[in-house]
Enzyme design. Structure first.
Site, PDB file in Angstrom:
ATOM      1  N   ARG A   1      26.987 -75.048 -14.578  1.00 31.53           N
ATOM      2  CA  ARG A   1      25.629 -75.366 -15.610  1.00 31.53           C
ATOM      3  C   ARG A   1      26.721 -76.764 -15.347  1.00 31.53           C
ATOM      4  O   ARG A   1      25.966 -77.737 -15.663  1.00 31.53           O
ATOM      5  CB  ARG A   1      26.877 -74.927 -16.835  1.00 31.53           C
ATOM      6  CG  ARG A   1      25.902 -76.110 -18.182  1.00 31.53           C
ATOM      7  CD  ARG A   1      26.770 -75.016 -19.312  1.00 31.53           C
ATOM      8  NE  ARG A   1      26.073 -76.150 -20.309  1.00 31.53           N
ATOM      9  CZ  ARG A   1      26.284 -75.419 -21.935  1.00 31.53           C
ATOM     10  NH1 ARG A   1      26.824 -74.694 -22.226  1.00 31.53           N
ATOM     11  NH2 ARG A   1      26.022 -76.305 -23.023  1.00 31.53           N
TER      12      ARG A   1
ATOM     13  N   ASN B   1      21.538 -67.297 -22.429  1.00 32.49           N
ATOM     14  CA  ASN B   1      20.801 -68.564 -21.719  1.00 32.49           C
ATOM     15  C   ASN B   1      20.086 -67.730 -20.488  1.00 32.49           C
ATOM     16  O   ASN B   1      20.689 -67.934 -19.647  1.00 32.49           O
ATOM     17  CB  ASN B   1      21.103 -69.454 -22.369  1.00 32.49           C
ATOM     18  CG  ASN B   1      21.092 -69.435 -24.264  1.00 32.49           C
ATOM     19  OD1 ASN B   1      19.906 -69.222 -24.604  1.00 32.49           O
ATOM     20  ND2 ASN B   1      21.885 -70.219 -23.591  1.00 32.49           N
TER      21      ASN B   1
ATOM     22  N   CYS C   1      19.220 -65.268 -30.291  1.00 34.27           N
ATOM     23  CA  CYS C   1      19.769 -66.539 -30.524  1.00 34.27           C
ATOM     24  C   CYS C   1      20.118 -66.788 -31.628  1.00 34.27           C
ATOM     25  O   CYS C   1      19.498 -66.536 -32.562  1.00 34.27           O
ATOM     26  CB  CYS C   1      18.336 -67.654 -30.582  1.00 34.27           C
ATOM     27  SG  CYS C   1      19.325 -69.480 -30.040  1.00 34.27           S
TER      28      CYS C   1
ATOM     29  N   HIS D   1      14.700 -71.631 -28.112  1.00 39.76           N
ATOM     30  CA  HIS D   1      14.585 -73.171 -27.842  1.00 39.76           C
ATOM     31  C   HIS D   1      13.738 -73.618 -28.381  1.00 39.76           C
ATOM     32  O   HIS D   1      14.077 -75.338 -28.148  1.00 39.76           O
ATOM     33  CB  HIS D   1      16.066 -73.567 -27.030  1.00 39.76           C
ATOM     34  CG  HIS D   1      17.327 -73.390 -27.126  1.00 39.76           C
ATOM     35  ND1 HIS D   1      18.352 -72.928 -26.269  1.00 39.76           N
ATOM     36  CD2 HIS D   1      17.874 -72.130 -27.851  1.00 39.76           C
ATOM     37  CE1 HIS D   1      19.308 -72.543 -26.362  1.00 39.76           C
ATOM     38  NE2 HIS D   1      19.116 -71.933 -27.697  1.00 39.76           N
TER      39      HIS D   1
ATOM     40  N   TYR E   1      16.936 -78.048 -30.580  1.00 35.82           N
ATOM     41  CA  TYR E   1      16.651 -78.375 -29.879  1.00 35.82           C
ATOM     42  C   TYR E   1      16.028 -79.744 -28.878  1.00 35.82           C
ATOM     43  O   TYR E   1      15.197 -79.774 -28.706  1.00 35.82           O
ATOM     44  CB  TYR E   1      16.598 -77.524 -28.740  1.00 35.82           C
ATOM     45  CG  TYR E   1      18.293 -76.437 -28.346  1.00 35.82           C
ATOM     46  CD1 TYR E   1      18.539 -76.474 -26.999  1.00 35.82           C
ATOM     47  CD2 TYR E   1      18.964 -75.801 -29.063  1.00 35.82           C
ATOM     48  CE1 TYR E   1      19.763 -76.052 -26.936  1.00 35.82           C
ATOM     49  CE2 TYR E   1      19.736 -75.289 -29.536  1.00 35.82           C
ATOM     50  CZ  TYR E   1      20.773 -75.542 -28.048  1.00 35.82           C
ATOM     51  OH  TYR E   1      21.930 -74.869 -27.665  1.00 35.82           O
TER      52      TYR E   1
END
Length: 434
Positions: free
Chosen positions: A92, A146, A168, A198, A249
């Site tokens: 990440r 995700n 989510c 998102h 987001y």
């Protein structure tokens, strides 16, 4: 009843356990299997022991099993939840840091970060689906991994698993925020959600069945609602003209320049999470700790247990309540393919989510949703086929990417950075062949 959690060593697991405890009367789980990979064994043992202490304290007869054998965990499961991260937080960090060299956002579900997390994750979720077909063919797959929308899209298009729901905590977080701002119980609030994971919008907002959308837009348009997106406020004129409630987001798309600048001046979210997780697992080790610690909310998992266990409970009991989940569109949102994944308000039944028909999205938001759905579909195809050119195309059409040249440069660098987790590109692509 058996629940198997893949990625059981996650710091989120106490959220899940808390939800199982709180809803035990409605959702009487007998066995909870937490499974992880070899690299996650230490965390699995730590969080697994905390789970056992939480259950013992609550006095509910749930047995917890810890294993590194995924087949053992899946065999005979009724529900399979997924919450894993291919490449761990180190991957990440690369997803976030490398794109910033090109002044492009790399957040984990948006732009280059979302692309590469999907490229690493989708082959693994499809392997899990193959195992489920044999070991637990009647189980529900509840995916929290995700990018949840693209993972759900991949399962719908490239597996034989039909009983899949992507989940989510953003929609339930938005509902909770409405409840807080209007000082009412969450049960009195309903938001009509439509869009993508998102990238979901609140098309209308109700308290006790009465629309309060205009006032909600005024109050909730003031700031972000999730822990990992902070420091930006909407322009009041913009949010009023938009006419619907955005999620946090959306800041990445509507305030790209400001968000890039902020990201370049601060540490990555992965670095923040690594520090938070070190602190959390030190807390989890405490043999006297037998409840979910409040520090977990800082990790960004608020309402995870509410969302996950509420969904499974509603399926199990055929509750037919309304929840926002990622599921097959089936004509709910016009202009998006019938078989594609959308995030939309659904009636939750024993046979799964039934999307509420939305029709056309408002013109102000429809274009962005269509663009991101094209990005998602191309990303899924690239993940499955290892098609280098499709990966470049996917990133080039994403609105966070300024040009096809930059898209190619980012894809090239990130393919090398994540080489160990992307074998499909190195075995099938003409450009990336050993």
């Amino acid at each position: 009843m058996k629940v198997a959690t893949i990625g059981g060593g996650s710091s989120y697991t106490p959220e899940l356990v808390e939800g199982l405890i709180d809803r035990y009367e409605e959702f009487p789980v007998e066995e909870l299997w937490l499974v992880d990979i070899d690299e996650g064994q230490e965390k699995l043992n730590i969080v697994g022991n905390l789970a056992k202490r939480m259950i013992e304290r609550a006095g509910v007869p749930i047995r917890v099993f810890l294993t590194l054998n995924r087949e053992e965990a899946l065999r005979g499961a009724d529900f399979v939840t997924t919450q894993f991260r291919v490449g761990l937080l180190e991957a990440r960090a690369k997803d976030e840091r490398i794109p910033l060299k090109y002044e492009v956002l790399g957040q984990e579900t948006n732009g280059p970060g979302g692309l590469f997390k999907a490229l690493r994750t989708i082959p693994v979720i499809l392997q899990i689906c193959e195992q489920m077909e044999t070991l637990c063919p009647n189980a529900w797959l509840i995916n929290f991994t995700n990018p949840a929308g693209m993972v759900t899209e991949a399962v719908l298009r490239y597996s034989n698993i039909e009983k899949v729901v992507g989940l989510c905590n953003v929609p339930i977080g938005m509902e909770m925020n409405v409840a807080k701002r209007f000082d009412v119980d969450h049960e009195r609030v309903r938001i009509q959600f439509a869009g993508l994971n998102h990238l979901v919008y609140g098309l209308d907002v109700f308290v006790d069945g009465v629309s309060i959308k205009e006032e909600a837009i005024r109050r909730l348009g003031e700031s972000s609602t999730v822990k990992n997106i902070k420091g930006q406020d909407w322009e009041p004129e913009f949010i009023r003209a938009l006419g619907v409630l955005p999620c946090s987001y959306h800041l990445y798309y509507y305030k790209s320049k400001e968000m890039v600048k902020k990201a370049m001046e601060s540490e990555t979210r992965a670095e923040v999470v690594q520090r938070l997780e070190e602190e959390l697992f030190e807390r989890y080790k405490d043999p006297d700790l037998s409840v979910k610690p409040p520090e977990l909310e800082e990790r960004g998992g608020a309402y995870y247990s509410d969302a996950a266990i509420r969904l499974m409970t509603s399926i199990y009991n055929d509750k037919r309540d309304i929840q926002a989940v990622n599921t097959m569109n089936r004509g709910a949102i016009h202009g998006i393919p019938y078989g594609s994944a959308v995030e939309v308000s659904c009636i939750i039944t024993k046979d799964g989510p039934v999307p509420l028909t939305i029709g056309e999205l408002p013109v102000a938001v429809n274009g962005l949703v269509q663009q991101i759905k094209s990005f998602e579909r191309l990303t899924v195809e690239a993940a499955v086929t290892g098609d280098y050119e499709k990966a470049v195309l996917a990133l080039a059409i994403n609105p966070l990417t300024p040009s096809d040249t930059v898209a190619k440069q980012i894809v090239d660098e990130m393919l090398e950075a994540h080489r160990a987790y992307l074998p499909q590109f190195y075995s099938s692509s003409p450009k990336y062949t050993d």
